[in-house]
Scaffold this active site. Structure first.
Site, PDB file in Angstrom:
ATOM      1  N   HIS A  49       0.832  -1.211   0.000  1.00 21.29           N
ATOM      2  CA  HIS A  49       0.000   0.000   0.000  1.00 21.29           C
ATOM      3  C   HIS A  49       0.869   1.264   0.000  1.00 21.29           C
ATOM      4  O   HIS A  49       0.646   2.198  -0.773  1.00 21.29           O
ATOM      5  CB  HIS A  49      -0.941  -0.038   1.208  1.00 21.29           C
ATOM      6  CG  HIS A  49      -1.638   1.249   1.494  1.00 21.29           C
ATOM      7  ND1 HIS A  49      -2.585   1.783   0.641  1.00 21.29           N
ATOM      8  CD2 HIS A  49      -1.519   2.127   2.527  1.00 21.29           C
ATOM      9  CE1 HIS A  49      -3.022   2.929   1.147  1.00 21.29           C
ATOM     10  NE2 HIS A  49      -2.395   3.169   2.280  1.00 21.29           N
ATOM     11  N   HIS A  73       3.719   7.141   5.188  1.00 23.21           N
ATOM     12  CA  HIS A  73       2.493   7.792   5.666  1.00 23.21           C
ATOM     13  C   HIS A  73       1.719   7.023   6.730  1.00 23.21           C
ATOM     14  O   HIS A  73       1.022   7.620   7.532  1.00 23.21           O
ATOM     15  CB  HIS A  73       1.588   8.194   4.495  1.00 23.21           C
ATOM     16  CG  HIS A  73       0.725   7.094   3.965  1.00 23.21           C
ATOM     17  ND1 HIS A  73       1.139   6.248   2.973  1.00 23.21           N
ATOM     18  CD2 HIS A  73      -0.531   6.694   4.306  1.00 23.21           C
ATOM     19  CE1 HIS A  73       0.165   5.379   2.710  1.00 23.21           C
ATOM     20  NE2 HIS A  73      -0.847   5.629   3.508  1.00 23.21           N
ATOM     21  N   GLU A  77       0.725   5.775  12.434  1.00 22.19           N
ATOM     22  CA  GLU A  77      -0.610   5.275  12.734  1.00 22.19           C
ATOM     23  C   GLU A  77      -0.601   3.772  13.050  1.00 22.19           C
ATOM     24  O   GLU A  77      -1.247   3.325  13.989  1.00 22.19           O
ATOM     25  CB  GLU A  77      -1.524   5.565  11.529  1.00 22.19           C
ATOM     26  CG  GLU A  77      -2.949   5.066  11.635  1.00 22.19           C
ATOM     27  CD  GLU A  77      -3.826   5.910  12.557  1.00 22.19           C
ATOM     28  OE1 GLU A  77      -3.337   6.924  13.070  1.00 22.19           O
ATOM     29  OE2 GLU A  77      -4.988   5.514  12.762  1.00 22.19           O
ATOM     30  N   ASP A  78       0.158   3.012  12.299  1.00 25.79           N
ATOM     31  CA  ASP A  78       0.027   1.555  12.362  1.00 25.79           C
ATOM     32  C   ASP A  78       1.218   0.779  12.921  1.00 25.79           C
ATOM     33  O   ASP A  78       1.183  -0.446  12.963  1.00 25.79           O
ATOM     34  CB  ASP A  78      -0.276   1.002  10.953  1.00 25.79           C
ATOM     35  CG  ASP A  78      -1.619   1.485  10.435  1.00 25.79           C
ATOM     36  OD1 ASP A  78      -2.505   1.751  11.265  1.00 25.79           O
ATOM     37  OD2 ASP A  78      -1.779   1.610   9.211  1.00 25.79           O
ATOM     38  N   ASP A 140      -3.607   8.124  -1.142  1.00 26.97           N
ATOM     39  CA  ASP A 140      -3.933   7.072  -0.169  1.00 26.97           C
ATOM     40  C   ASP A 140      -5.369   6.588  -0.418  1.00 26.97           C
ATOM     41  O   ASP A 140      -5.638   5.389  -0.520  1.00 26.97           O
ATOM     42  CB  ASP A 140      -3.787   7.667   1.236  1.00 26.97           C
ATOM     43  CG  ASP A 140      -4.203   6.710   2.335  1.00 26.97           C
ATOM     44  OD1 ASP A 140      -3.679   5.584   2.361  1.00 26.97           O
ATOM     45  OD2 ASP A 140      -5.048   7.100   3.163  1.00 26.97           O
ATOM     46  N   ASP A 260     -23.149  12.987 -26.368  1.00 27.52           N
ATOM     47  CA  ASP A 260     -21.793  13.537 -26.238  1.00 27.52           C
ATOM     48  C   ASP A 260     -20.898  12.667 -25.366  1.00 27.52           C
ATOM     49  O   ASP A 260     -20.673  12.929 -24.200  1.00 27.52           O
ATOM     50  CB  ASP A 260     -21.798  14.989 -25.758  1.00 27.52           C
ATOM     51  CG  ASP A 260     -22.743  15.219 -24.598  1.00 27.52           C
ATOM     52  OD1 ASP A 260     -23.532  14.310 -24.303  1.00 27.52           O
ATOM     53  OD2 ASP A 260     -22.673  16.283 -23.984  1.00 27.52           O
TER      54      ASP A 260
HETATM   55 MN    MN Z   1      -2.730   4.609   4.012  1.00 28.37          MN
END
Ligand code: MN
Length: 480
Positions: A49, A73, A77-78, A140, A260
């Site tokens: 990712h 990134h 967080e993880d 993301d 169109d």
């Molecule tokens: Mn992410």
């Protein structure tokens, strides 16, 4: 070296060969080690990712710091990694971007409408000091949307709705049109699966026909432009699925009634040739009444510039956009072009100004009281939230709706703002806090001894004017 890493570095070097890429390499290894053993819902290693997000940023030709932050990134967080650690190992900018993205992730995890809107406002204001944070966030979201199948269907719909109502308009605001189109198409598939299938199948069924028609049109058009010796490059495409669907809904018609489906871009070398190309086009193909818009003379706030018109061709409609090479680049890269040009020597002198406009628009959101109002302002057409006001000499200034003569004065020049004594709008004296309208001609009167007062803050609506006034008052020790 890792094949993925080599690909990233080669890609970066293709548009910026001279730059040192050690930070990208370090970020890659740092993030890979940090995410070691983690898996996405798709079952793939999590690190895939991070690499995918970095690749999207490379497509938009961003700088070393942005690519590095894209790789990093999700580490705060993880994983146990901290912002301080990133600052120590990398630099302040990268650490600030990762911190911003972590903050967004925390705000994002709510679903009630009002709260989402409020969170969005907070998020935009919190990260508006560095737009690159928003660019990474868009990338993301794009990758998450591409792998949405891994989520249970109700969550898919929720994410798709959020993407369509918030992320896609944000991408549009920032001039990132390719990201906007892709986000829309991805959301469309999950929100309206049946309609999506109708459009997708329809386009597939007509593919050959459409391609032939595009080829025939560009051949005739190319001949016409050659004859008038207008330099040109032609880009032809079938419109994206979501814009076809939008048209179907607007006209309340089925796929087969949509005429169109085709779009052609004429890229030429200068502004004058844009108008010559328009002349040649309309002289040879009948235009659809009311389809013409000139975003070159009246550029949009998101930096978009092009002439739009729709013409008839063999029973079909073709939407034609005419622009210069430079306008085209800005359309392709949006605000990302800012960091790209910063690296090279050919800086676009207008880009900083344009970027300030986006910042200012975000700042402007501070004044909207209700979250729902913010959401509305966010989703309305970009044209509706800006006005064009002229100086007595005929220069056009772009301001947000509700802007006042004082905002205008500060936009023209800080000195003029600071010595504001009055304003004439269309020749009539008006109050400092009166609202300007598109097309107004505004003349600012100044006096040598005039200076900012605390009450001016009530009349100033733009971030630019407000911050200049506050700076002045603070320096003078005036309370406000
Ligand atoms: Mn992410």
């Amino acid at each position: 070296m890792d094949a993925d890493l080599k690909e990233l570095l080669d890609n970066f070097k293709s548009y910026n060969p001279a730059q040192d890429t050690i930070l990208i390499e370090k970020a890659y290894n740092f993030a890979k080690a940090a995410h070691e053993g983690q898996k996405r819902l798709t079952g793939e290693p999590f690190f895939i990712h991070a690499v995918a997000v970095a690749k999207i940023m490379l497509e938009h030709k961003l700088d070393v710091d942005t690519i590095s932050a894209a790789l990093l990134h999700d580490v705060v967080e993880d994983t146990p990694a901290t912002v301080a650690e990133i600052e120590k190992n990398f630099n302040k900018d990268i650490a600030a971007m990762v911190a911003g993205l972590t903050k967004i992730d925390k705000l994002e995890n709510t679903s009630a409408d009002e709260e989402t809107a409020e969170n969005w406002r907070k998020m935009l204001i919190a990260v508006s000091h560095d737009m690159r944070i928003i660019l990474i966030k868009l990338a993301d979201r794009m990758h998450n949307m591409k792998t949405l199948d891994a989520l249970p269907p109700p969550r898919q719909k929720e994410k798709a709705l959020e993407t369509l109502t918030l992320y896609a308009p944000l991408a549009q605001r920032l001039g990132m049109f390719s990201i906007k189109n892709e986000l829309e198409d991805l959301s469309f598939k999950y929100l309206h699966p049946q309609e999506h299938k109708i459009v997708e199948d329809g386009v597939k069924r007509l593919e050959k026909d459409l391609d032939n028609k595009l080829a025939a049109f560009t051949k005739v058009l190319g001949g016409v432009l050659d004859k008038d010796q207008i330099p040109h490059k032609l880009l032809a495409r079938v419109k994206n699925n979501f814009s076809i669907y939008r048209k179907m809904k607007k006209q309340n018609s089925g796929f087969d009634q949509i005429q169109d489906l085709l779009g052609v871009r004429i890229i030429t070398d200068n502004k004058l040739d844009c108008y010559r190309a328009l002349g040649a086009l309309h002289a040879n193909f009948k235009p659809v009444a009311g389809s013409f818009t000139d975003y070159i003379a009246m550029p949009k706030m998101n930096m978009y510039q092009s002439i739009h018109t729709t013409v008839f061709f063999e029973g079909a409609l073709v939407e034609v956009q005419i622009r210069t090479e430079e306008m085209h680049r800005t359309c392709e890269y949006g605000i990302a072009a800012h960091w790209r040009y910063k690296l090279g020597s050919k800086a676009d002198p207008h880009l900083d100004e344009k970027l300030n406009w986006i910042r200012q628009w975000i700042e402007w959101q501070r004044d909207l009281t209700a979250p729902r109002e913010f959401l509305e302002s966010f989703q309305t057409d970009i044209n509706l939230s800006q006005i064009f006001v002229f100086t007595p000499k005929g220069d056009v200034k772009v301001l947000p709706e509700r802007a006042t003569p004082l905002d205008f004065a500060y936009l023209v020049h800080t000195e003029i703002g600071e010595h504001y004594s009055g304003a004439l709008v269309n020749g009539k004296m008006v109050k400092m806090n009166s609202e300007l309208k598109s097309g107004d001609i505004c003349e600012i009167q100044t006096k040598k001894n005039a200076e900012p007062k605390a009450q001016w803050l009530e009349a100033a609506k733009t971030a630019r004017a407000r911050s200049k006034i506050k700076t002045y008052l603070r320096a003078k020790g005036v309370e406000f």
